[in-house]
Design an enzyme around this catalytic site. Structure first.
Site, PDB file in Angstrom:
ATOM      1  N   ASN A  34      89.233 -45.724   6.899  1.00  0.00           N
ATOM      2  CA  ASN A  34      90.221 -46.684   6.122  1.00  0.00           C
ATOM      3  C   ASN A  34      90.621 -48.012   6.714  1.00  0.00           C
ATOM      4  O   ASN A  34      90.657 -47.968   8.171  1.00  0.00           O
ATOM      5  CB  ASN A  34      91.590 -45.810   6.095  1.00  0.00           C
ATOM      6  CG  ASN A  34      91.380 -44.665   5.158  1.00  0.00           C
ATOM      7  OD1 ASN A  34      90.814 -44.542   4.315  1.00  0.00           O
ATOM      8  ND2 ASN A  34      92.418 -43.656   5.416  1.00  0.00           N
ATOM      9  N   ASP A  36      93.889 -49.872   7.797  1.00  0.00           N
ATOM     10  CA  ASP A  36      95.355 -49.518   7.899  1.00  0.00           C
ATOM     11  C   ASP A  36      96.008 -50.911   7.760  1.00  0.00           C
ATOM     12  O   ASP A  36      95.806 -51.867   8.573  1.00  0.00           O
ATOM     13  CB  ASP A  36      95.825 -49.090   9.404  1.00  0.00           C
ATOM     14  CG  ASP A  36      95.281 -47.687   9.461  1.00  0.00           C
ATOM     15  OD1 ASP A  36      94.762 -46.986   8.390  1.00  0.00           O
ATOM     16  OD2 ASP A  36      95.296 -46.981  10.627  1.00  0.00           O
ATOM     17  N   LYS A  63      91.583 -41.121   9.433  1.00  0.00           N
ATOM     18  CA  LYS A  63      91.250 -40.191  10.414  1.00  0.00           C
ATOM     19  C   LYS A  63      89.890 -39.698  11.087  1.00  0.00           C
ATOM     20  O   LYS A  63      89.883 -39.447  12.259  1.00  0.00           O
ATOM     21  CB  LYS A  63      91.894 -38.708   9.625  1.00  0.00           C
ATOM     22  CG  LYS A  63      93.289 -38.703   9.699  1.00  0.00           C
ATOM     23  CD  LYS A  63      93.739 -37.323   8.973  1.00  0.00           C
ATOM     24  CE  LYS A  63      95.491 -37.422   9.037  1.00  0.00           C
ATOM     25  NZ  LYS A  63      95.926 -37.569  10.392  1.00  0.00           N
ATOM     26  N   GLY A  64      88.957 -39.791  10.264  1.00  0.00           N
ATOM     27  CA  GLY A  64      87.581 -39.755  10.698  1.00  0.00           C
ATOM     28  C   GLY A  64      87.068 -40.603  11.613  1.00  0.00           C
ATOM     29  O   GLY A  64      86.783 -40.234  12.635  1.00  0.00           O
ATOM     30  N   GLY A 236     104.113 -33.856  19.331  1.00  0.00           N
ATOM     31  CA  GLY A 236     104.528 -35.284  19.813  1.00  0.00           C
ATOM     32  C   GLY A 236     104.927 -35.302  21.171  1.00  0.00           C
ATOM     33  O   GLY A 236     104.065 -35.015  22.096  1.00  0.00           O
ATOM     34  N   ASP A 260     104.198 -46.961  19.004  1.00  0.00           N
ATOM     35  CA  ASP A 260     103.762 -46.823  17.610  1.00  0.00           C
ATOM     36  C   ASP A 260     102.941 -45.485  17.887  1.00  0.00           C
ATOM     37  O   ASP A 260     101.836 -45.450  18.520  1.00  0.00           O
ATOM     38  CB  ASP A 260     102.833 -47.850  17.324  1.00  0.00           C
ATOM     39  CG  ASP A 260     102.212 -47.939  16.010  1.00  0.00           C
ATOM     40  OD1 ASP A 260     102.149 -46.630  15.318  1.00  0.00           O
ATOM     41  OD2 ASP A 260     101.754 -48.734  15.601  1.00  0.00           O
ATOM     42  N   ASP A 266      95.062 -38.153  15.735  1.00  0.00           N
ATOM     43  CA  ASP A 266      93.477 -38.361  15.492  1.00  0.00           C
ATOM     44  C   ASP A 266      92.886 -38.679  17.315  1.00  0.00           C
ATOM     45  O   ASP A 266      91.859 -38.183  17.347  1.00  0.00           O
ATOM     46  CB  ASP A 266      93.324 -39.634  14.760  1.00  0.00           C
ATOM     47  CG  ASP A 266      93.774 -39.274  13.496  1.00  0.00           C
ATOM     48  OD1 ASP A 266      94.039 -38.216  13.109  1.00  0.00           O
ATOM     49  OD2 ASP A 266      94.278 -40.373  12.814  1.00  0.00           O
ATOM     50  N   GLY A 301      99.267 -49.863  16.352  1.00  0.00           N
ATOM     51  CA  GLY A 301      97.790 -49.424  15.742  1.00  0.00           C
ATOM     52  C   GLY A 301      97.538 -47.999  16.143  1.00  0.00           C
ATOM     53  O   GLY A 301      98.146 -47.383  16.758  1.00  0.00           O
ATOM     54  N   SER A 305      95.085 -49.018  19.878  1.00  0.00           N
ATOM     55  CA  SER A 305      95.736 -48.271  20.856  1.00  0.00           C
ATOM     56  C   SER A 305      94.975 -47.431  21.751  1.00  0.00           C
ATOM     57  O   SER A 305      95.664 -46.768  22.839  1.00  0.00           O
ATOM     58  CB  SER A 305      96.958 -47.708  20.263  1.00  0.00           C
ATOM     59  OG  SER A 305      96.751 -46.447  19.559  1.00  0.00           O
TER      60      SER A 305
HETATM   61  P1  ADP Z   1     100.571 -36.372  14.767  1.00  0.00           P
HETATM   62  O1  ADP Z   1     100.204 -37.710  15.178  1.00  0.00           O
HETATM   63  O2  ADP Z   1      99.551 -35.869  13.848  1.00  0.00           O
HETATM   64  O3  ADP Z   1     101.683 -36.606  13.977  1.00  0.00           O
HETATM   65  P2  ADP Z   1     101.890 -35.599  17.243  1.00  0.00           P
HETATM   66  O4  ADP Z   1     102.820 -36.348  16.945  1.00  0.00           O
HETATM   67  O5  ADP Z   1     102.068 -34.073  17.476  1.00  0.00           O
HETATM   68  O6  ADP Z   1     100.807 -35.541  16.160  1.00  0.00           O
HETATM   69  O7  ADP Z   1     101.013 -36.318  18.325  1.00  0.00           O
HETATM   70  C1  ADP Z   1      99.821 -35.731  18.861  1.00  0.00           C
HETATM   71  C2  ADP Z   1      99.606 -35.865  20.438  1.00  0.00           C
HETATM   72  O8  ADP Z   1     100.010 -37.320  20.696  1.00  0.00           O
HETATM   73  C3  ADP Z   1     100.875 -35.073  20.952  1.00  0.00           C
HETATM   74  O9  ADP Z   1     100.386 -33.872  21.252  1.00  0.00           O
HETATM   75  C4  ADP Z   1     100.784 -35.806  22.445  1.00  0.00           C
HETATM   76  O10 ADP Z   1      99.920 -35.592  23.115  1.00  0.00           O
HETATM   77  C5  ADP Z   1     100.648 -37.129  21.890  1.00  0.00           C
HETATM   78  N1  ADP Z   1     101.917 -37.839  21.479  1.00  0.00           N
HETATM   79  C6  ADP Z   1     102.642 -38.061  20.442  1.00  0.00           C
HETATM   80  N2  ADP Z   1     103.580 -38.801  20.437  1.00  0.00           N
HETATM   81  C7  ADP Z   1     104.081 -38.747  21.860  1.00  0.00           C
HETATM   82  C8  ADP Z   1     105.112 -39.423  22.551  1.00  0.00           C
HETATM   83  N3  ADP Z   1     106.188 -40.103  21.982  1.00  0.00           N
HETATM   84  N4  ADP Z   1     105.041 -39.321  24.078  1.00  0.00           N
HETATM   85  C9  ADP Z   1     103.695 -38.752  24.344  1.00  0.00           C
HETATM   86  N5  ADP Z   1     102.775 -38.316  23.769  1.00  0.00           N
HETATM   87  C10 ADP Z   1     102.930 -38.406  22.603  1.00  0.00           C
END
Ligand code: ADP
Length: 315
Positions: A34, A36, A63-64, A236, A260, A266, A301, A305
């Site tokens: 895609n 973005d 995603k891919g 996260g 961001d 992904d 991005g 990133s």
């Molecule tokens: P998605 O991007 O699918 O919503 P997550 O938010 O769980 O999934 O993020 C996926 C991975 O990216 C996490 O397991 C972590 O390793 C990393 N990550 C995402 N947000 C943060 C953050 N604020 N600080 C540190 N690592 C992060």
């Protein structure tokens, strides 16, 4: 097996694709490509409301493609099986993927629009996304059949759900090992879940699959009970939880300042799939992938990133 780069020249097939004899890859990503389109906002509009955002920025995404680029930047021998449209975005994305060293022998240009993601990034760094699939929706079971030998020869095939479900199911049936990011969330057949090793989901996707939010350890165990061979639940900033038949393991993330989070999952999944292809066990691969995910949220991005190996130092 034929060594990659040993002089074997891939032969164009009737569809203009290269023949399955060009192998092997460590990782094959089957999925979306895609453009973005990103606007930063102080707050998101309510229904019927208009807010003024930043200038528009266009980044390579999908995603891919994101997963493939994340793996390629880290050093993977990775191919992307997908479709781009016959438009400017398609050309932009092909060049970007090529520049990152993703093998594009199985990326087909198709008449029509390249996939688009409309992304707003809030002041907290979180994002909201609308995807218009374009020709990603035309990645078909025939595409999978045409690449069956190639898919079967890769150590890992990584899948997500920005491609048609029937295509994803066909790819999963063909693969030696499946990493499946069930995103965007949807109901999927049990036989697809059963081959996931691992199923990768974030907390929102887990809550949708399980019908309720919950404590991560319990959610991960409950996901494992749905049938996959293993589960990685991403959290996260809190990292991830791995659930395997032998037990549940928490994998913390390095602490970083999130600018961001677009495409963090992904980056995480591409890195995870590659390390599994390299022979890591699931917890070790996840410990690597959280560093890649954390590195990816420090810059704007998605692909823009994604880290190179040297960017992971200190994480
Ligand atoms: P998605 O991007 O699918 O919503 P997550 O938010 O769980 O999934 O993020 C996926 C991975 O990216 C996490 O397991 C972590 O390793 C990393 N990550 C995402 N947000 C943060 C953050 N604020 N600080 C540190 N690592 C992060």
């Amino acid at each position: 097996m034929t060594a990659y780069g040993d002089g074997v020249t891939p032969v164009p097939s009737e569809e203009g694709r290269r023949d399955d004899t060009a192998q092997p890859y460590e990782l094959i990503v089957v999925g979306s490509v895609n453009a973005d389109l990103v606007v930063r906002v102080d707050r998101r509009p309510l229904p019927g409301e208009t807010v003024i955002g930043s200038d528009l920025a266009t980044y390579p995404g999908g995603k891919g493609a994101n997963q493939a680029v994340a793996a390629a930047r880290l050093g993977a021998r990775v191919a992307l099986l997908g479709r781009i449209g016959s438009d400017g975005n398609g050309e932009f994305l092909r060049k970007a993927l090529d520049g990152d060293g993703v093998d594009l022998s199985h990326l087909t240009e198709t008449p029509g629009s390249t996939g688009i993601a409309l992304i707003t990034v809030g002041s907290d760094g979180n994002n909201s996304i609308i995807v218009s699939p374009g020709v990603n929706a035309r990645l078909s079971e025939n595409d999978i059949a045409a690449a069956a030998g190639l898919l079967a020869s890769a150590r890992v095939v990584s899948l997500q759900l920005e491609s048609p479900l029937a295509t994803v199911v066909a790819a999963a049936r063909t693969a030696a090992r499946v990493v499946f990011n069930l995103s965007p969330p949807a109901v999927v057949p049990d036989d697809l879940l059963a081959v996931c090793d691992p199923l990768v989901v974030n907390e929102h996707e887990a809550a949708l699959l399980l019908g309720a939010p919950g404590v991560p350890d319990r959610q991960a165990k409950a996901l494992l009970a749905l049938g996959p061979r293993s589960v990685v639940l991403t959290l996260g900033a809190d990292g991830a939880v791995v659930a395997e038949p032998g037990g549940v393991t928490a994998v913390p993330s390095p602490q970083v300042e999130a600018v961001d989070t677009t495409g963090a999952g992904d980056a995480f999944t591409g890195a995870l799939a590659w390390r599994l292809a390299r022979g890591d066990d699931l917890v070790t691969a996840t410990a690597f992938a959280v560093r890649v995910g954390a590195a990816s949220v420090r810059e704007p991005g998605a692909q823009s990133s994604y880290p190179y190996p040297e960017d992971l130092e200190g994480l």
